[in-house]
Design an enzyme around this catalytic site. Structure first.
Site, PDB file in Angstrom:
ATOM      1  N   GLY A 134     -11.421   8.409  17.524  1.00  0.00           N
ATOM      2  CA  GLY A 134     -11.652   9.820  17.775  1.00  0.00           C
ATOM      3  C   GLY A 134     -12.425  10.454  16.634  1.00  0.00           C
ATOM      4  O   GLY A 134     -13.413   9.923  16.134  1.00  0.00           O
ATOM      5  N   TYR A 136     -11.586  10.756  13.650  1.00  0.00           N
ATOM      6  CA  TYR A 136     -11.326  10.143  12.345  1.00  0.00           C
ATOM      7  C   TYR A 136     -12.518   9.351  11.817  1.00  0.00           C
ATOM      8  O   TYR A 136     -12.522   8.933  10.663  1.00  0.00           O
ATOM      9  CB  TYR A 136     -10.079   9.260  12.405  1.00  0.00           C
ATOM     10  CG  TYR A 136      -8.803  10.023  12.167  1.00  0.00           C
ATOM     11  CD1 TYR A 136      -8.135   9.961  10.952  1.00  0.00           C
ATOM     12  CD2 TYR A 136      -8.269  10.850  13.153  1.00  0.00           C
ATOM     13  CE1 TYR A 136      -6.967  10.671  10.723  1.00  0.00           C
ATOM     14  CE2 TYR A 136      -7.106  11.569  12.943  1.00  0.00           C
ATOM     15  CZ  TYR A 136      -6.457  11.476  11.722  1.00  0.00           C
ATOM     16  OH  TYR A 136      -5.300  12.199  11.494  1.00  0.00           O
ATOM     17  N   VAL A 222      -7.802   5.418   6.972  1.00  0.00           N
ATOM     18  CA  VAL A 222      -9.202   5.768   6.767  1.00  0.00           C
ATOM     19  C   VAL A 222      -9.383   7.160   6.175  1.00  0.00           C
ATOM     20  O   VAL A 222     -10.388   7.423   5.493  1.00  0.00           O
ATOM     21  CB  VAL A 222      -9.986   5.661   8.099  1.00  0.00           C
ATOM     22  CG1 VAL A 222      -9.560   6.763   9.074  1.00  0.00           C
ATOM     23  CG2 VAL A 222     -11.487   5.703   7.853  1.00  0.00           C
ATOM     24  N   GLY A 245       5.417  11.208  -1.815  1.00  0.00           N
ATOM     25  CA  GLY A 245       6.255  12.364  -1.544  1.00  0.00           C
ATOM     26  C   GLY A 245       7.735  12.138  -1.757  1.00  0.00           C
ATOM     27  O   GLY A 245       8.520  13.100  -1.739  1.00  0.00           O
ATOM     28  N   GLU A 313       5.412   3.446  10.531  1.00  0.00           N
ATOM     29  CA  GLU A 313       5.904   3.594   9.165  1.00  0.00           C
ATOM     30  C   GLU A 313       7.428   3.460   9.122  1.00  0.00           C
ATOM     31  O   GLU A 313       7.981   2.900   8.158  1.00  0.00           O
ATOM     32  CB  GLU A 313       5.475   4.938   8.591  1.00  0.00           C
ATOM     33  CG  GLU A 313       5.821   5.124   7.121  1.00  0.00           C
ATOM     34  CD  GLU A 313       5.248   6.414   6.551  1.00  0.00           C
ATOM     35  OE1 GLU A 313       4.150   6.365   5.960  1.00  0.00           O
ATOM     36  OE2 GLU A 313       5.907   7.464   6.710  1.00  0.00           O
TER      37      GLU A 313
END
Length: 364
Positions: A134, A136, A222, A245, A313
């Site tokens: 898309g 990206y 990316v 984080g 993840e």
């Protein structure tokens, strides 16, 4: 009365014992000499014959040890209770080793000139997969140009780019021994689906190509940029990167998948670090095992209409909890551009760029 002139030999009991003892001593000496000779011959034979136990042990043990270290999986049993490992000590200094003795790579813990030189002699190839679907594709130019300046400079690198818009792949000058292969894939209306299918694509690519084309493989997001050198210090059997984080967060607050119905479920009392899914790396064999396992668990969840909190993840963190990485990369290798620098992070090597998610994702 005549006396005999023939001498008579009279043997006393003492002389008989003496002669008998001397005979036995001579026999024993002969036996000992023969036994000693046999022993010497045996020592020579067993010490130098390739079939000897001693020779085999000396010759093969180092190889067996090396093979065990390289191929062993650092598996941890589920439900094991132990203290959460820290990344930064109470004195503010970074911790450079995990409780299972895997190195945590920070600036200052290695000599890049030395380690790069060692690995360059091995003539290795590092495969690097990138997914740009898309909108990206707009991040590709920055990603590739910054990678050519910082990522495994001087090594043979092969980028494998998955995209649904091959015509939008920018032209970027690649260094010597580096190449880019574009692989067309179908589009998706959900960014979650794109993320979920990455493990499947990676698994199939390894089976069809990388098993014969590469020694190590990294799968990278990316929408990122390289800011500093990334080299052979990051290589190992199985590589995880600590999420920027959560590297000083208590594990009960990690964004693990907490629903027991999911294959990615991790209990509140368990956890080492929270690993970022933007970087997965290691040997081709071990990354294939990660991708295959996560893909299978994703499929089971999908069949049960479950989607883990953070897609692949979440499954990656489940895998790394019970299959410990052999090397852990510090947050230097995965930062976020919106985050301010901290005292412990001396250099930022790789970082996620600032973006408007609503503008680049196909759905909320």
């Amino acid at each position: 009365m005549k006396w005999s002139t023939t001498p008579t030999l009279i043997f006393s009991p003492r002389s008989e014992r003496t002669n008998t003892g001397m005979t036995k001593f001579q026999n024993m000496s002969t036996s000992l000499l023969v036994l000693a000779g046999i022993s010497v011959i045996g020592l020579i034979f067993w010490g130098y014959n390739p079939l000897s136990f001693g020779y085999k042990e000396i010759r093969l043990c180092p190889n067996l040890t090396q093979e065990h270290q390289e191929n062993s999986n650092l598996q941890s049993p589920q439900g094991l209770s132990y203290n959460q490992p820290s990344v930064v000590g109470l004195d503010g200094k970074v911790i450079a080793v995990t409780p299972w003795l895997a190195p945590i790579v920070w600036e200052g813990t290695f000599d890049s000139v030395l380690i790069d030189s060692i690995y360059k002699q091995q003539n290795i190839t590092i495969a690097t997969t990138v997914f740009a679907l898309g909108k990206y594709t707009q991040f590709l130019k920055v990603f590739l140009e910054s990678a050519e300046l910082n990522y495994f400079v001087g090594f043979r690198v092969h980028y494998y780019l998955f995209t649904d818009h091959p015509e939008q792949v920018p032209t970027v000058k690649l260094g010597h021994g580096r190449q880019l292969t574009v692989l067309k894939v179908a589009s998706s209306n959900r960014w979650q689906e794109i993320t979920l299918r990455r493990m499947e694509k990676l698994e199939k690519l390894i089976e069809s190509r990388l098993v014969n084309e590469a020694d190590y493989v990294f799968s990278l997001d990316v929408d990122t940029k390289f800011y500093g050198p990334w080299g052979a210090e990051s290589l190992g059997r199985l590589i995880g990167v600590i999420h920027p984080g959560y590297y000083q967060t208590a594990r009960q607050h990690f964004p693990y998948e907490r629903r027991p119905q999911s294959q990615a479920y991790i209990p509140v009392a368990e956890g080492d670090y929270y690993y970022g899914g933007a970087v997965i790396g290691g040997s081709v064999k071990d990354v294939h095992k990660v991708a295959k396992t996560c893909r299978e668990q994703l499929d089971i969840d999908a069949a049960n209409s479950i989607e883990a909190a953070w897609q692949e993840e979440s499954h990656l963190n489940k895998y790394f909890l019970y299959n410990k990485p052999s090397k852990v990369l510090s947050p230097e290798y995965l930062w976020q551009d919106f985050k301010p620098h901290t005292n412990e992070v001396k250099i930022i090597r790789f970082s996620q760029v600032i973006k408007n998610y609503a503008a680049v994702r196909p759905n909320p």
